[in-house]
Design an enzyme around this catalytic site. Structure first.
Site, PDB file in Angstrom:
ATOM      1  N   ASP A  29       0.851  -1.182   0.000  1.00 41.85           N
ATOM      2  CA  ASP A  29       0.000   0.000   0.000  1.00 41.85           C
ATOM      3  C   ASP A  29       0.894   1.241   0.000  1.00 41.85           C
ATOM      4  O   ASP A  29       1.552   1.535   1.002  1.00 41.85           O
ATOM      5  CB  ASP A  29      -0.906  -0.027   1.236  1.00 41.85           C
ATOM      6  N   HIS A  30       0.892   1.963  -1.098  1.00 38.82           N
ATOM      7  CA  HIS A  30       1.819   3.087  -1.253  1.00 38.82           C
ATOM      8  C   HIS A  30       1.433   4.289  -0.391  1.00 38.82           C
ATOM      9  O   HIS A  30       2.193   5.256  -0.292  1.00 38.82           O
ATOM     10  CB  HIS A  30       1.888   3.507  -2.724  1.00 38.82           C
ATOM     11  N   ARG A  31       0.256   4.242   0.239  1.00 32.21           N
ATOM     12  CA  ARG A  31      -0.098   5.317   1.153  1.00 32.21           C
ATOM     13  C   ARG A  31       0.768   5.297   2.407  1.00 32.21           C
ATOM     14  O   ARG A  31       1.058   6.342   2.995  1.00 32.21           O
ATOM     15  CB  ARG A  31      -1.574   5.205   1.577  1.00 32.21           C
TER      16      ARG A  31
END
Length: 474
Positions: free
Chosen positions: A444-446
């Site tokens: 998850d690049h968040r």
């Protein structure tokens, strides 16, 4: 005004409602009944198996008595809180009166049927009506059913479509009805060959076979002049059913679809790949299989890969986190519930090993073995699939090199493991055949930057290339 009979009847019969078997689920499908009307049941006895959006669960009855009525047939999806079975808790106190209820719950049937005669009540098809337990209109005799079947067979032999008798619902047991539903077959168009006019599995399969090109013509010709011939129109469903199968989206498959769509369009996915020489890992697996400390547990490459991922998370703890959208917070977790994606007959499930980071190698091997066997038997509980933090999916067992896995909702990363193959590899300056695999890490690049995700994947690869790092990095 409440009469004495009403009061005694209410005390005599107890109803069991569909419970919430875990995490606020709103419905469940009845897969199988283990009892029939007239059977004696005891407190704690399993009476049916249901499938929720997460798992198949067996339901025990919480009281003693004799089964009076099954409210829904197999294959029906029932809302939580609806009555599914009524039990006579005082079977020796006279004739059984109908169970007191404001209005019986409607029975969801898998195929369309003609309007029932006035006064008819829902009944579990295949079990028949118990004369001693209910006051319902009895079915027409088997002689009438047999006569109707003979007429239908003769019509088929003459090249005409079977006539559907609106006063009589097709006779078939629940498993046969489910089969017909799965194949897209209208039971009203099936010619029964079973005793007493009952439709069998073979009848349904026969109806699903492709119909010769000239067969539909007489049907169309019959339908044109007479309005009543319209009842035979569903017969064309047989042709459609032979070429296409419509499967209702429910249970585990529905949950998978919702979870994957939610994950793919909520968490921005990034996937990185690395190809690694795992020859030393394979040698370690072979040695561990002979180790007496590993006796009684299954040792395979997945065990070492799981341990490698746990060590990589220990070295990069920020990857073990979750995104809290409501509070706009990143929740870092100081425990690892390691999910293992498992393919089952009911679909993909992801049970997890609680506190996997605290387990020794033998303990982890035992946990993996129990998780896999439970999943294959369809006995994984909803609790076993809740609270995961990271997941491993082993696509290599299908001969696949790698993939771009989708995150399990609420998790930060998922590691895909490809097939381990003998390939030419430069080792110590020379090209040699080595055991090689490809790893893919989606995150998850968040909450996981490219640097952090790369470090985790590189650490896993480094451990699999040099398994001694399980000791030096632990």
């Amino acid at each position: 005004m409440t009469t004495m009979t009403d009061t005694s009847n209410a005390a005599r019969f107890r109803e069991f409602k569909m419970p919430d078997v875990g995490e606020g689920l709103t419905e469940a499908e009845i897969l199988k009944w283990y009892v029939q009307p007239g059977d004696t049941v005891t407190d704690g006895q399993v009476v049916c198996e249901v499938e929720t959006a997460k798992a198949a669960v067996e339901l025990p009855i919480p009281f003693d008595g004799v089964v009076h009525e099954l409210r829904f047939p197999e294959g029906t999806t029932v809302d939580v809180g609806q009555v599914i079975i009524a039990v006579d808790v005082a079977p020796g106190s006279g004739d059984a009166a109908p169970v007191p209820a404001a209005e019986p719950a409607p029975v969801a049937q898998p195929e369309p049927e003609p309007e029932a005669p006035k006064g008819r009540q829902p009944v579990l098809v295949g079990y028949g009506v118990s004369e001693s337990s209910t006051k319902r209109r009895a079915r027409k005799g088997t002689a009438a059913a047999a006569s109707a079947a003979a007429t239908a067979i003769q019509s088929e032999m003459n090249g005409h479509a079977a006539v559907v008798v609106p006063e009589s619902r097709p006779l078939a047991k629940p498993p046969v009805r489910k089969l017909a539903k799965d194949l897209g077959i209208d039971l009203a168009t099936v010619v029964p060959t079973g005793e007493g006019g009952i439709i069998t599995r073979e009848d349904v399969h026969a109806a699903a076979k492709p119909v010769p090109a000239q067969a539909p013509a007489p049907v169309a010709a019959e339908a044109a002049p007479a309005p009543e011939a319209a009842v035979s129109a569903p017969a064309v469903v047989t042709t459609v059913g032979a070429r296409e199968t419509r499967i209702p989206v429910k249970g585990v498959r529905k949950a998978i679809a919702q979870a994957m769509v939610g994950s793919a369009f909520t968490a921005p996915h990034v996937t990185e790949f690395v190809t690694v020489d795992v020859t030393r890992t394979m040698k370690l697996v072979a040695e561990l299989k002979e180790d007496k400390d590993m006796a009684g547990v299954r040792v395979n490459p997945l065990l070492i890969i799981a341990k490698a991922l746990l060590v990589a998370i220990k070295r990069n703890p920020e990857v073990n986190a979750a995104w809290d959208e409501a509070n706009q917070e990143i929740v870092q977790k100081h425990y690892v519930n390691l999910g293992i994606a498992a393919a089952t007959p009911r679909g993909l499930i992801v049970p997890n090993i609680k506190d996997a980071h605290e387990q020794t190698l033998p303990q982890l091997a035992a946990s993996l073995g129990e998780l896999v066997s439970t999943a294959r038997e369809g006995k994984t509980s909803p609790a076993a699939m809740a609270g995961g933090t990271v997941t491993i999916t082993n696509v290599g067992v299908f001969g696949v090199d790698t993939g771009t896995p989708i995150l399990n909702p609420g998790e930060s990363a998922i590691l895909a493991v490809g097939a381990i193959k003998l390939q030419p590899w430069v080792h110590k300056g020379k090209v040699k055949p080595r055991q090689v695999t490809t790893l893919a890490l989606s995150f998850d690049h968040r909450l996981v930057d490219g640097e952090l995700g790369s470090k985790v994947l590189a650490d896993v690869a480094a451990i699999l290339e040099q398994p001694k790092r399980l000791i030096t990095w632990a």
